[in-house]
Design an enzyme around this catalytic site. Structure first.
Site, short mmCIF file in Angstrom:
data_model
loop_
_atom_site.label_atom_id
_atom_site.label_comp_id
_atom_site.label_asym_id
_atom_site.label_seq_id
_atom_site.Cartn_x
_atom_site.Cartn_y
_atom_site.Cartn_z
CB CYS A 52 5.10 2.15 7.36
SG CYS A 52 4.61 3.67 6.53
CG LEU A 53 6.56 0.95 1.27
CD1 LEU A 53 5.99 1.21 -0.11
CD2 LEU A 53 7.70 -0.07 1.21
CG HIS B 18 -0.61 1.23 7.24
ND1 HIS B 18 0.32 0.82 8.17
CD2 HIS B 18 0.05 2.09 6.41
CE1 HIS B 18 1.48 1.42 7.91
NE2 HIS B 18 1.35 2.19 6.84
CD GLU B 19 -1.20 2.47 2.67
OE1 GLU B 19 -0.83 3.66 2.52
OE2 GLU B 19 -0.41 1.57 3.03
CG HIS C 107 0.09 6.69 5.40
ND1 HIS C 107 1.22 7.30 5.89
CD2 HIS C 107 0.41 5.37 5.29
CE1 HIS C 107 2.17 6.39 6.07
NE2 HIS C 107 1.71 5.21 5.72
N GLY D 53 0.84 -1.19 0.00
CA GLY D 53 0.00 0.00 0.00
C GLY D 53 0.87 1.24 0.00
CD GLN E 167 3.42 5.81 2.57
OE1 GLN E 167 2.41 5.30 2.12
NE2 GLN E 167 4.36 5.10 3.19
ZN LIG Z 1 2.59 3.39 5.73
#
Ligand SMILES: [Zn+2]
Length: 183
Positions: free
Chosen positions: A107-108, A149-150, A153, A45, A50
């Protein structure tokens, strides 16, 4: 085009995304970039913040996560999540089921950090697609976790905000290092 992924410590990760009002080629190009960037980073995701855009836009694809199953329902009927990936969700709204499940997340924007995070086990999602058409589905398992999670963000909320205080303090050194390297 692969974009640079914003790492923890950069302010945009804390900015709530603006609602998308115009569904144009520019939005589609951004979503394409986000998908390409997510796949290249082996993520499941990615949120617009991001890649440096504070917008209500996220992309998700859980189809490669064989070890962590997902469930999905459309109009009450169970469907194969793989057939609906990748998901591009614009202006998503979530209703949370009551049951809570704890599961590991990365998380990226936080390289090398993984932690157990409580999330609703099942959710209902309403969103728009890139054409502005309405999308509705229910999700459980990894897909439910990824969407939550997304969606966090998109509101400037990060998974570290949902960690236990013990876990967060055990990661304090790593987090400080990340923030000082990115900032
Ligand atoms: Zn993340």
């Amino acid at each position: 085009m692969i974009r640079e992924i914003v790492i923890y410590g950069i302010a945009i990760l804390r900015i709530k995304g603006k609602r998308v009002e115009i569904f144009d080629a520019k939005l589609r190009a951004l979503a394409d970039d986000m998908l390409e960037t997510m796949y290249q980073a082996n993520g499941i995701g990615l949120a617009a913040q991001q890649v440096g855009e504070a917008l209500q836009l996220t992309v998700i694809d859980v189809s490669q996560a064989e070890a962590r199953p997902s469930q999905m329902w459309i109009d009450g009927a169970e469907v194969d999540p793989k057939e609906h990936m990748p998901l591009v969700l614009v202006n998503p709204e979530i209703q949370f089921g009551q049951e809570i499940e704890i599961g590991s997340e990365g998380c990226l924007s936080f390289p090398d950090i993984i932690g157990d995070i409580p999330r609703a086990a099942k959710i209902s999602v309403k969103a728009r697609d890139l054409d502005g058409k309405s999308i509705e589905f229910e999700a459980a398992g990894l897909l439910a976790r990824a969407v939550q999670h997304e969606a966090d963000h998109l509101n400037g909320i990060l998974f570290i905000d949902r960690m236990s205080s013990a876990l967060k303090s055990s990661l304090a050194g790593k987090l400080k290092r990340l923030a000082s390297e990115s900032g």
